[in-house]
Design a protein around this motif. Structure first.
Motif, PDB file in Angstrom:
ATOM      1  N   LEU A 101       0.836  -1.195   0.000  1.00 34.07           N
ATOM      2  CA  LEU A 101       0.000   0.000   0.000  1.00 34.07           C
ATOM      3  C   LEU A 101       0.875   1.252   0.000  1.00 34.07           C
ATOM      4  N   SER A 102       0.590   2.145  -0.923  1.00 37.66           N
ATOM      5  CA  SER A 102       1.278   3.425  -0.987  1.00 37.66           C
ATOM      6  C   SER A 102       0.390   4.481  -0.332  1.00 37.66           C
ATOM      7  N   VAL A 103       0.846   5.030   0.770  1.00 34.75           N
ATOM      8  CA  VAL A 103       0.020   5.934   1.575  1.00 34.75           C
ATOM      9  C   VAL A 103       0.825   7.168   1.942  1.00 34.75           C
ATOM     10  N   ASP A 104       0.261   8.369   1.685  1.00 33.44           N
ATOM     11  CA  ASP A 104       0.932   9.592   2.130  1.00 33.44           C
ATOM     12  C   ASP A 104      -0.008  10.511   2.912  1.00 33.44           C
ATOM     13  N   GLY A 105      -1.166   9.977   3.324  1.00 28.11           N
ATOM     14  CA  GLY A 105      -2.098  10.718   4.158  1.00 28.11           C
ATOM     15  C   GLY A 105      -2.266  10.016   5.491  1.00 28.11           C
ATOM     16  N   PHE A 106      -2.599  10.771   6.516  1.00 26.24           N
ATOM     17  CA  PHE A 106      -2.676  10.243   7.877  1.00 26.24           C
ATOM     18  C   PHE A 106      -3.938  10.749   8.558  1.00 26.24           C
ATOM     19  N   ALA A 107      -4.651   9.844   9.201  1.00 23.81           N
ATOM     20  CA  ALA A 107      -5.812  10.195  10.023  1.00 23.81           C
ATOM     21  C   ALA A 107      -5.605   9.522  11.372  1.00 23.81           C
ATOM     22  N   PRO A 108      -5.260  10.263  12.410  1.00 26.88           N
ATOM     23  CA  PRO A 108      -4.925   9.640  13.694  1.00 26.88           C
ATOM     24  C   PRO A 108      -6.137   8.993  14.352  1.00 26.88           C
ATOM     25  N   PRO A 109      -5.933   7.930  15.101  1.00 31.75           N
ATOM     26  CA  PRO A 109      -7.032   7.359  15.879  1.00 31.75           C
ATOM     27  C   PRO A 109      -7.678   8.434  16.754  1.00 31.75           C
ATOM     28  N   ARG A 110      -8.993   8.400  16.770  1.00 34.22           N
ATOM     29  CA  ARG A 110      -9.793   9.421  17.464  1.00 34.22           C
ATOM     30  C   ARG A 110      -9.618  10.814  16.886  1.00 34.22           C
ATOM     31  N   TRP A 111      -8.986  10.899  15.729  1.00 38.36           N
ATOM     32  CA  TRP A 111      -8.802  12.160  15.015  1.00 38.36           C
ATOM     33  C   TRP A 111      -7.948  13.163  15.798  1.00 38.36           C
ATOM     34  N   ILE A 112      -7.096  12.690  16.698  1.00 39.18           N
ATOM     35  CA  ILE A 112      -6.296  13.589  17.527  1.00 39.18           C
ATOM     36  C   ILE A 112      -4.816  13.316  17.285  1.00 39.18           C
ATOM     37  N   ALA A 113      -4.084  14.359  16.851  1.00 40.71           N
ATOM     38  CA  ALA A 113      -2.644  14.235  16.595  1.00 40.71           C
ATOM     39  C   ALA A 113      -1.902  15.318  17.363  1.00 40.71           C
ATOM     40  N   SER A 114      -0.855  14.934  18.060  1.00 42.99           N
ATOM     41  CA  SER A 114      -0.027  15.888  18.792  1.00 42.99           C
ATOM     42  C   SER A 114       0.816  16.700  17.823  1.00 42.99           C
ATOM     43  N   GLN A 115       1.374  17.812  18.322  1.00 42.26           N
ATOM     44  CA  GLN A 115       2.289  18.604  17.504  1.00 42.26           C
ATOM     45  C   GLN A 115       3.517  17.789  17.133  1.00 42.26           C
ATOM     46  N   GLY A 116       3.975  16.943  18.044  1.00 45.82           N
ATOM     47  CA  GLY A 116       5.101  16.074  17.733  1.00 45.82           C
ATOM     48  C   GLY A 116       4.784  15.120  16.596  1.00 45.82           C
ATOM     49  N   THR A 117       3.539  14.626  16.548  1.00 43.97           N
ATOM     50  CA  THR A 117       3.120  13.748  15.456  1.00 43.97           C
ATOM     51  C   THR A 117       3.123  14.494  14.131  1.00 43.97           C
ATOM     52  N   LEU A 118       2.605  15.716  14.111  1.00 44.58           N
ATOM     53  CA  LEU A 118       2.598  16.508  12.873  1.00 44.58           C
ATOM     54  C   LEU A 118       4.016  16.733  12.366  1.00 44.58           C
ATOM     55  N   GLN A 119       4.928  17.003  13.272  1.00 46.32           N
ATOM     56  CA  GLN A 119       6.333  17.196  12.887  1.00 46.32           C
ATOM     57  C   GLN A 119       6.906  15.916  12.291  1.00 46.32           C
ATOM     58  N   ALA A 120       6.643  14.781  12.949  1.00 46.22           N
ATOM     59  CA  ALA A 120       7.178  13.504  12.478  1.00 46.22           C
ATOM     60  C   ALA A 120       6.571  13.107  11.135  1.00 46.22           C
ATOM     61  N   LEU A 121       5.294  13.378  10.946  1.00 46.61           N
ATOM     62  CA  LEU A 121       4.641  13.062   9.676  1.00 46.61           C
ATOM     63  C   LEU A 121       5.319  13.784   8.519  1.00 46.61           C
ATOM     64  N   ALA A 122       5.561  15.072   8.686  1.00 50.46           N
ATOM     65  CA  ALA A 122       6.206  15.842   7.625  1.00 50.46           C
ATOM     66  C   ALA A 122       7.604  15.310   7.334  1.00 50.46           C
ATOM     67  N   GLU A 123       8.329  14.931   8.377  1.00 50.82           N
ATOM     68  CA  GLU A 123       9.684  14.413   8.200  1.00 50.82           C
ATOM     69  C   GLU A 123       9.695  13.088   7.449  1.00 50.82           C
ATOM     70  N   HIS A 124       8.606  12.312   7.568  1.00 51.48           N
ATOM     71  CA  HIS A 124       8.562  10.993   6.943  1.00 51.48           C
ATOM     72  C   HIS A 124       7.762  10.978   5.645  1.00 51.48           C
ATOM     73  N   GLY A 125       7.577  12.132   5.043  1.00 54.19           N
ATOM     74  CA  GLY A 125       7.009  12.194   3.701  1.00 54.19           C
ATOM     75  C   GLY A 125       5.503  12.174   3.617  1.00 54.19           C
ATOM     76  N   PHE A 126       4.816  12.272   4.731  1.00 50.57           N
ATOM     77  CA  PHE A 126       3.358  12.365   4.673  1.00 50.57           C
ATOM     78  C   PHE A 126       2.976  13.782   4.251  1.00 50.57           C
ATOM     79  N   ARG A 127       1.987  13.864   3.394  1.00 49.93           N
ATOM     80  CA  ARG A 127       1.608  15.150   2.816  1.00 49.93           C
ATOM     81  C   ARG A 127       0.335  15.728   3.425  1.00 49.93           C
ATOM     82  N   LEU A 128      -0.398  14.908   4.148  1.00 48.82           N
ATOM     83  CA  LEU A 128      -1.696  15.360   4.636  1.00 48.82           C
ATOM     84  C   LEU A 128      -1.999  14.717   5.980  1.00 48.82           C
ATOM     85  N   CYS A 129      -2.610  15.491   6.872  1.00 48.96           N
ATOM     86  CA  CYS A 129      -3.114  14.954   8.127  1.00 48.96           C
ATOM     87  C   CYS A 129      -4.540  15.441   8.323  1.00 48.96           C
TER      88      CYS A 129
END
Length: 227
Positions: free
Chosen positions: A105-133
């Motif tokens: 599966l090729s995935v570059d979008g993220f939807a956190p469980p319960r729709w809640i993402a920390s600022q640290g998660t947003l930072q890590a997502l961008a660093e790992h090539g995710f384009r959308l949260c």
């Protein structure tokens, strides 16, 4: 209009397929929220098939069964990325990427469980090539920084006594957002589809949005339009 489906398991897969067929008839694609540790099996094969047909797949966490550490408040095991610092989020995303690769599966979008993402998660997502949260109140482009405000509407309570009220609220919210020309976000968990009233309310919400000039899209296509 974005319709997302989570909680897909072998036991609920037939109901998920039934919902997908109903939405296909309405020309409304699905955004499938996929947990990385689902593993090989009928769920992953169905998700791959739906993705080939035009549905969008978003990473929906790595392992919902393990309670994250460093929590400032108790949000339950399913809120996996709600309070993680960046270094812990990075570790989980590395493991999730490996699992997604094994699943094909090729995935570059993220939807956190319960729709809640920390600022640290947003930072890590961008660093790992995710384009959308996609979180509870907005869809965030992690490349441009654009934030599209729109709350996801879903069935939050499990009480049968409030089911009628929740169904009415979902349909009303979809109609209101569509009439205003805004982004309509509907979310459903697969276990909700076992209750005929909730399933019908979701379809009614889709129909009323379509009647008010909304059109079906996915989180992936939303990003493409923005680009």
């Amino acid at each position: 209009m974005l319709v997302s489906l989570s909680g897909i398991t072998p036991r609920t897969l037939h109901r998920c397929a039934d919902l997908a067929a109903e939405l296909d008839r309405r020309k409304v694609p699905l955004s499938l929220l996929y947990a990385a540790r689902t593993g090989e099996g009928p769920v992953t094969e169905w998700v791959r098939t739906r993705a080939r047909g035009g549905d969008s797949v978003l990473l929906h966490g790595y392992d919902h069964t393990v309670t994250p550490t460093h929590r400032t408040v108790y949000l339950g095991k399913r809120a996996e990325f709600a309070t993680l610092p960046a270094h812990e989020a990075r570790l989980r995303l590395i493991a999730a990427r490996a699992a997604l690769d094994r699943a094909g599966l090729s995935v570059d979008g993220f939807a956190p469980p319960r729709w809640i993402a920390s600022q640290g998660t947003l930072q890590a997502l961008a660093e790992h090539g995710f384009r959308l949260c996609a979180d509870l109140g907005a869809v965030r482009d992690l490349v441009t920084g654009e934030v599209r405000r729109a709350r996801v509407q879903e069935f939050t309570s499990q009480s049968h006594r409030t089911e009628t009220v929740r169904c009415f609220a979902l349909v009303l919210a979809a109609a209101r957002a569509a009439r205003r020309g805004g982004l309509v976000r509907l979310g459903v968990e697969a276990p909700d589809l076992t209750r005929p009233g909730l399933r019908q309310a979701l379809l009614d919400a889709v129909d009323v949005a379509l009647e008010n000039r909304a059109f079906g899209a996915t989180y992936g296509s939303l990003r493409a339009v923005a680009a």
